[in-house]
Design a protein around this motif. Structure first.
Motif, PDB file in Angstrom:
ATOM      1  N   THR A 169       0.838  -1.206   0.000  1.00  0.00           N
ATOM      2  CA  THR A 169       0.000   0.000   0.000  1.00  0.00           C
ATOM      3  C   THR A 169       0.873   1.256   0.000  1.00  0.00           C
ATOM      4  O   THR A 169       0.506   2.277  -0.596  1.00  0.00           O
ATOM      5  CB  THR A 169      -0.956   0.027   1.211  1.00  0.00           C
ATOM      6  N   GLU A 173       0.834   4.199  -2.776  1.00  0.00           N
ATOM      7  CA  GLU A 173       0.720   5.616  -2.433  1.00  0.00           C
ATOM      8  C   GLU A 173       1.782   6.453  -3.132  1.00  0.00           C
ATOM      9  O   GLU A 173       1.495   7.528  -3.677  1.00  0.00           O
ATOM     10  CB  GLU A 173       0.835   5.799  -0.920  1.00  0.00           C
ATOM     11  N   ASP A 284      -2.263   4.911   8.149  1.00  0.00           N
ATOM     12  CA  ASP A 284      -3.569   5.231   7.548  1.00  0.00           C
ATOM     13  C   ASP A 284      -3.354   5.463   6.060  1.00  0.00           C
ATOM     14  O   ASP A 284      -3.008   6.558   5.624  1.00  0.00           O
ATOM     15  CB  ASP A 284      -4.188   6.466   8.196  1.00  0.00           C
ATOM     16  N   LYS A 285      -3.522   4.414   5.274  1.00  0.00           N
ATOM     17  CA  LYS A 285      -3.277   4.489   3.839  1.00  0.00           C
ATOM     18  C   LYS A 285      -4.490   4.032   3.022  1.00  0.00           C
ATOM     19  O   LYS A 285      -4.342   3.570   1.895  1.00  0.00           O
ATOM     20  CB  LYS A 285      -2.028   3.675   3.473  1.00  0.00           C
ATOM     21  N   HIS A 287      -6.543   5.848   1.602  1.00  0.00           N
ATOM     22  CA  HIS A 287      -6.642   6.700   0.420  1.00  0.00           C
ATOM     23  C   HIS A 287      -5.820   6.157  -0.748  1.00  0.00           C
ATOM     24  O   HIS A 287      -6.075   6.495  -1.898  1.00  0.00           O
ATOM     25  CB  HIS A 287      -6.149   8.120   0.752  1.00  0.00           C
ATOM     26  N   ALA A 288      -4.832   5.327  -0.454  1.00  0.00           N
ATOM     27  CA  ALA A 288      -3.964   4.790  -1.503  1.00  0.00           C
ATOM     28  C   ALA A 288      -4.528   3.537  -2.154  1.00  0.00           C
ATOM     29  O   ALA A 288      -3.983   3.051  -3.150  1.00  0.00           O
ATOM     30  CB  ALA A 288      -2.584   4.486  -0.922  1.00  0.00           C
ATOM     31  N   GLU A 290      -7.332   3.026  -3.770  1.00  0.00           N
ATOM     32  CA  GLU A 290      -8.114   3.185  -5.002  1.00  0.00           C
ATOM     33  C   GLU A 290      -7.361   2.670  -6.225  1.00  0.00           C
ATOM     34  O   GLU A 290      -7.949   2.058  -7.120  1.00  0.00           O
ATOM     35  CB  GLU A 290      -8.490   4.648  -5.197  1.00  0.00           C
ATOM     36  N   HIS A 319     -13.022  -1.311   0.240  1.00  0.00           N
ATOM     37  CA  HIS A 319     -12.355  -0.140  -0.336  1.00  0.00           C
ATOM     38  C   HIS A 319     -11.782  -0.401  -1.732  1.00  0.00           C
ATOM     39  O   HIS A 319     -11.501   0.554  -2.461  1.00  0.00           O
ATOM     40  CB  HIS A 319     -11.218   0.335   0.578  1.00  0.00           C
TER      41      HIS A 319
END
Length: 361
Positions: A169, A173, A284-285, A287-288, A290, A319
């Protein structure tokens, strides 16, 4: 042979091809099936190849091993000038382990596909991390360096367990352009992208019940006095073995499995454990994630995982659009060993899906 028998034979063959795919895929699957059980016949820690050293950006030497693809009847290495680019599987191991933890996957896929295994920085045979670089983000950069030097061309499937999944991950990112281009498939095993109670990951590494009582400050203090903890583990090795069995596995497994994992944990100095520990607290990843929706992604976890519970895998699945989720009933954190047949079968499906995504024919 009667006409009726011929028709039935052709129909059966067509049905088999529909399930398995092309003739090439059938041949590959046949070899995979033949290798099942290979890990049980091979001593733990005995699978190795000539080491390669990849130097990370900050100068840390990373220990890498490559098992080359061996075509049926071939020499053991991919032929120069082969028409198809070689698919490479890159395996990223977890916290306080080393590349040997992939024993059953390495035994099962050896010779069938090009595979890359490496020790994360400060783990196994790799060099110790430089000050302040024992982080998940740095592990993502290390993985990129390994890809650049060891897998400079051809499609890649990444496989990460626990901290190894977090490494992937971090790669997503920082280098999203790799996914859908070089990286065509991902497996995230017993891992998370955030929201982990970091004290839980200490449990298999601590003697008796100390793990659940530790605070982040205490871990830092113990890290500076790591020789005391390392000594306690050696003195209380029987208790440590029991703790490893409880927190690394879900069901009853052979004693050799527990002893092997315990040896890897014991070989990791508590100073290293303490250096990486803060990274888990702030991870906290989500968001990566996607970018992983662009490629076939398999998520695997045991329902009895006490370190990264199955809820983490379910959240990853929610997710990552189009991902698959395999929940191995009652298996623990070391699902890659405990349910290696299921894990390898899922990886085989991932490899096939990844190959189809770049060549639908």
């Amino acid at each position: 042979m009667s006409l009726k028998r011929k028709i039935l034979g052709v129909a059966a063959g067509d049905a088999g091809m529909a399930v398995a795919g092309t003739a090439v895929e059938v041949a590959r699957r046949r070899r995979v099936i033949a290798r099942r059980g290979a890990g049980e016949l091979t001593p733990f820690g005995s699978l190795h190849s000539s080491p390669i050293t990849v130097v990370a950006r900050d100068g840390v030497p990373l220990h890498v091993e490559v098992d080359e693809y061996a075509p049926a009847g071939g020499s053991g290495r991919r032929r120069t000038g082969a028409a198809e680019p070689a698919l490479t599987l890159v395996f990223c191991h977890g916290y306080a382990l080393n590349l040997d933890c992939w024993h059953f996957q390495r035994a099962g896929y050896r010779g069938l596909v090009r595979t890359v295994f490496y020790d994360q920085r400060s783990h196994g045979r790799s060099g110790r991390s430089t000050m302040g670089h024992a982080t998940i983000d740095q592990l993502g950069h290390d993985l990129k360096q390994i890809i650049d030097e060891v897998v400079p061309d051809g499609p890649i499937v990444l496989v990460g367990h626990s901290m190894g999944g977090m490494t992937i991950t971090a790669l997503a990112e920082h280098y999203p352009e790799l996914f859908g281009d070089r990286v065509i498939g991902v497996a995230l095993i017993s891992t998370t992208a955030g929201g982990l109670d970091p004290t839980r990951i200490l449990l298999p590494m601590m003697p008796l019940s100390l793990g659940g009582e530790l605070t982040h400050r205490a871990v830092a203090l113990l890290g500076r006095g790591h020789k005391v903890i390392d000594g306690l583990r050696r003195v209380g090795k029987d208790a440590a073995l029991v703790v490893t069995d409880r927190f690394a596995f879900g069901d009853a497994v052979p004693a050799s499995y527990v002893e092997f994992v315990d040896q890897m944990l014991a070989a990791t100095p508590f100073e290293v454990v303490a250096e990486f520990f803060p990274s888990f607290r702030h991870l906290d990843k989500f968001h990566a994630l996607e970018v992983l929706s662009q490629v076939p992604t398999s998520i695997i976890c045991g329902t009895g995982d006490r370190i990264t519970s199955v809820g983490h895998s379910r959240k990853l699945h929610a997710h990552i659009e189009g991902s698959t989720l395999l929940e191995c009933e009652k298996a623990g954190h070391m699902v890659i060993m405990e349910r290696h047949d299921q894990v390898n079968a899922e990886l085989d499906q991932l490899i096939a899906a990844a190959a189809r995504s770049v060549d639908p024919t």
